[in-house]
Design an enzyme around this catalytic site. Structure first.
Site, PDB file in Angstrom:
ATOM      1  N   GLU A   1       0.796  -1.225   0.000  1.00 50.70           N
ATOM      2  CA  GLU A   1       0.000   0.000   0.000  1.00 50.70           C
ATOM      3  C   GLU A   1       0.833   1.280   0.000  1.00 50.70           C
ATOM      4  OE1 GLU A   1      -3.030  -0.269   3.001  1.00 50.70           O
ATOM      5  OE2 GLU A   1      -4.062  -1.870   1.936  1.00 50.70           O
TER       6      GLU A   1
ATOM      7  N   TYR B   1     -11.247  -3.174   1.079  1.00 51.88           N
ATOM      8  CA  TYR B   1     -11.985  -3.175   2.349  1.00 51.88           C
ATOM      9  C   TYR B   1     -13.410  -2.652   2.216  1.00 51.88           C
ATOM     10  CZ  TYR B   1      -7.970  -4.989   4.699  1.00 51.88           C
ATOM     11  OH  TYR B   1      -6.960  -5.835   5.087  1.00 51.88           O
TER      12      TYR B   1
HETATM   13  C1  BDP Z   1      -4.524  -2.744   5.150  1.00 51.47           C
HETATM   14  C2  BDP Z   1      -3.068  -2.939   5.541  1.00 51.47           C
HETATM   15  C3  BDP Z   1      -2.895  -3.888   6.737  1.00 51.47           C
HETATM   16  C4  BDP Z   1      -3.886  -3.535   7.818  1.00 51.47           C
HETATM   17  C5  BDP Z   1      -5.277  -3.664   7.255  1.00 51.47           C
HETATM   18  C6  BDP Z   1      -6.351  -3.368   8.308  1.00 51.47           C
HETATM   19  O1  BDP Z   1      -2.330  -3.433   4.449  1.00 51.47           O
HETATM   20  O2  BDP Z   1      -1.583  -3.822   7.215  1.00 51.47           O
HETATM   21  O3  BDP Z   1      -3.735  -4.331   8.957  1.00 51.47           O
HETATM   22  O4  BDP Z   1      -5.413  -2.713   6.232  1.00 51.47           O
HETATM   23  O5  BDP Z   1      -6.729  -2.212   8.448  1.00 51.47           O
HETATM   24  O6  BDP Z   1      -4.698  -1.517   4.563  1.00 51.47           O
HETATM   25  O7  BDP Z   1      -6.772  -4.280   8.991  1.00 51.47           O
END
Ligand code: BDP
Length: 596
Positions: A416, A468
């Protein structure tokens, strides 16, 4: 038939195997935190060990060994005595560290040996001139885990990290002394290919002569299948005084057993160089015969398209912090196998050697990620020469360590990053150059969260995306999440039709014991449903060749309003108890074949 009793020792070739000396420095070390940074100025490395120093176990971070150290960020000193064997006199000795987070400076018997920056890659210092053989010696290691905008990964405090995992400090991987003769094998690299039913093994052996004179040597390359030699080459060569030369040879393994997830067959290469009366050095490296290629939108293992199913993981466990012991690793791999996984990503740093040893043995397809996470808010200038130098060096150290492993099928050079910015291209180019220079055989990628805005996707071999929807956006709405995921994937594929896509992260926090019907965010039910929803979309796209759930287990993070002490996106708790989603994941993974 076995060997006859009359077998003569003289028939064994002298150059068969030479043992290196190894002295493991695991154990309780003296320890003192130094928040005012007085140690270097006051030359603590010259002193007798004060009785009032604390004790700390190596290897393991300091944080959870005592509550006084849990939130400590700064300088801390380690020291211990050890006996250097008398018969190491005249040999080369290196003091080796597998991982120290984050900076280390090392002294032995008041001699300064050197320093290293970066928590997850190995380093070593020559130590023979500082050691007293046949006597006790004292080592001091000053460790500094202070985060800045120029550390990799970057941060500004234990609770102000630009990455989402706990910032443990200390000597968290093995430390040992290694002794070799003065003519030794500095490196053995191998690449494998398949030719009909045979395995082709190209070997580069680097031989260094520090004996002070020219030596006539015998080089022996042997490949073992179990105890049986299946390919071998011997030759005489001359090693000039103070020289380093690389000898490249090809060995053929007839009727090779190929390495693959369902039969991860391992061979062993032994390189031996013998010289003088009866002196020499041997190194051994395990390997698998396999090929990995990206072609026509597919990842091909031994020519067959594979589908990666698994997790993003972390090295994290109560008290042990980042030091996953063999028993924990065995447990984890057992759980991953039960669920039908064939793959994981070393998010967000290279894992320990032991971790990857099991991946080789159990046939996991590993995306080896570099510690280059958080290169966005944390770093104002992506073209800062200091950042570039660190990114290149850490990439080189990681690739050099793991280049012979069959399990490592791809390098992820960033997680990221600010890849929606044009400047990222230059940084990616530097990292990619370094990876390819050290290993031209493996595809490269990075995990993007910029999706359609990303400016560097044309530079990778495989597209990797973290999503997400349904968690950080479209909260609680899995229908909308499913639609958006599907649309975004299609658009990404349209833009880059030739490149395979892996969804490297998707998941939801679930607090074990929280249940909701209908499912709601933070409940075990919602996590299970989100995973199933994503999997349905992932499997419906021919161009998607893998999915990694975020995360295998809950893991510790810094303090913030968005986290309840842990990141709870694990399908297992931090101590590996199953949440509701485990049953669902087993169903989804076991019904998804490895070959697509
Ligand atoms: C992503 C990241 C990761 C985080 C995850 C989260 O790559 O390291 O732990 O989100 O928010 O963006 O759980």
């Amino acid at each position: 038939m076995g060997k006859e009793a009359g077998f003569k020792v003289a028939e064994m070739s002298v150059e068969e195997r030479f043992e290196r000396g190894l002295l493991n420095l695991s154990g309780f070390w003296s320890f003192k935190i130094d928040p005012e940074r007085r140690g270097e100025r006051e030359k603590w490395f010259e002193q007798d060990l004060p009785a009032n120093w604390d004790r700390i176990y190596v290897p393991s971070p300091w944080n959870e060994q005592d509550s006084a150290y849990t939130w400590y960020m700064g300088t801390a000193w380690y020291s211990r005595d050890f006996y250097a064997p008398a018969d190491w006199r005249g040999r080369i000795v290196a003091l080796c560290f597998e991982g120290v987070n984050y900076r280390a400076k090392v002294w032995v018997n008041n001699f300064y040996l050197g320093e290293h920056e970066g928590g997850f890659t190995p380093f070593s210092f020559r130590a023979e001139n500082a050691l007293r053989f046949g006597e006790d010696n004292r080592v001091f290691v000053m460790v500094d885990n202070t985060l800045t905008k120029k550390t990799i990964p970057p941060g500004e405090g234990m609770n102000r990290t630009y990455f989402d995992f706990f910032h443990y400090g200390g000597i968290h991987r093995e430390t040992y002394l290694l002794s070799t003769p003065r003519l030794y094998i500095d490196d053995a690299t191998l690449r494998t290919d398949i030719d009909g039913v045979n395995g082709v093994v190209d070997i580069d052996a680097q031989i260094v002569n520090e004996t002070g004179s020219k030596q006539s040597c015998k080089l022996v390359l042997k490949i073992f299948d179990g105890n049986k030699v299946v390919a071998e080459e011997r030759e005489a060569l001359v090693s000039e005084a103070s020289s380093s030369r690389t000898v490249s040879r090809r060995l053929i393994v007839k009727n090779a057993k190929l390495w693959c997830p369902e039969n991860p067959h391992l061979y062993k290469l032994r390189v031996t160089v013998a010289y003088g009366e009866n002196e020499g050095d041997s190194v051994e490296t395990r390997f698998g015969i396999r090929t990995i290629k990206v072609e026509n939108g597919r990842i091909l293992l031994n020519g067959r398209p594979v589908f990666l199913k698994g997790f993003g993981r972390h090295e994290d466990f109560p008290i042990l912090g980042k030091t996953l012991t063999g028993a924990i690793l065995r447990k984890d791999f057992g759980l991953m196998r039960e669920l039908g996984c064939n793959s994981f990503r070393t998010s967000h740093y290279p894992y320990s050697r032991m971790h990857l040893d099991l991946a080789d043995e159990y046939g996991f397809l590993v995306i080896l990620e570099m510690p280059t996470v958080g290169l966005w808010q944390g770093v104002e200038k992506l073209d800062d020469p200091e950042i570039i130098e660190k990114v290149r060096r850490m990439t080189r150290e990681a690739v050099q360590r793991d280049k012979n492993r069959p399990s490592v099928i791809m390098y992820s050079l960033f997680n990221e990053p600010d890849s929606q910015k044009e400047e990222f291209r230059a940084l990616f180019k530097e990292a990619a150059e370094e990876a390819r220079k050290n290993d031209p055989t493996r595809p490269i990628t990075f995990a993007s969260c910029r999706h359609l805005e990303d400016k560097a996707l044309d530079m990778v071999d495989v597209l990797c995306f973290n999503f997400y929807y349904g968690w950080y956006t479209l909260c609680g709405d899995l229908e909308a999440a499913s639609r958006t995921l599907s649309d975004t994937l299609d658009k990404l594929h349209e833009k880059h039709p030739d490149k395979p896509i892996i969804v490297t992260e998707f998941g939801a926090d679930a607090i074990a014991g929280v249940h909701r019907d209908p499912p709601e965010m933070w409940s075990e039910e919602y996590q299970a449903e989100l995973i199933e929803t994503y999997w349905r979309v992932i499997r419906s796209k021919k161009y998607v060749v893998g999915g990694h759930i975020w995360n295998f287990a809950d893991f510790r993070v810094g303090q913030s309003p968005g986290r309840t002490t842990l990141n709870r996106k694990g399908v297992f708790t931090r101590t590996r108890n199953p949440k509701l989603s485990v049953k669902k994941v087993r169903e989804l993974f076991t019904s998804t074949p490895t070959y697509c």
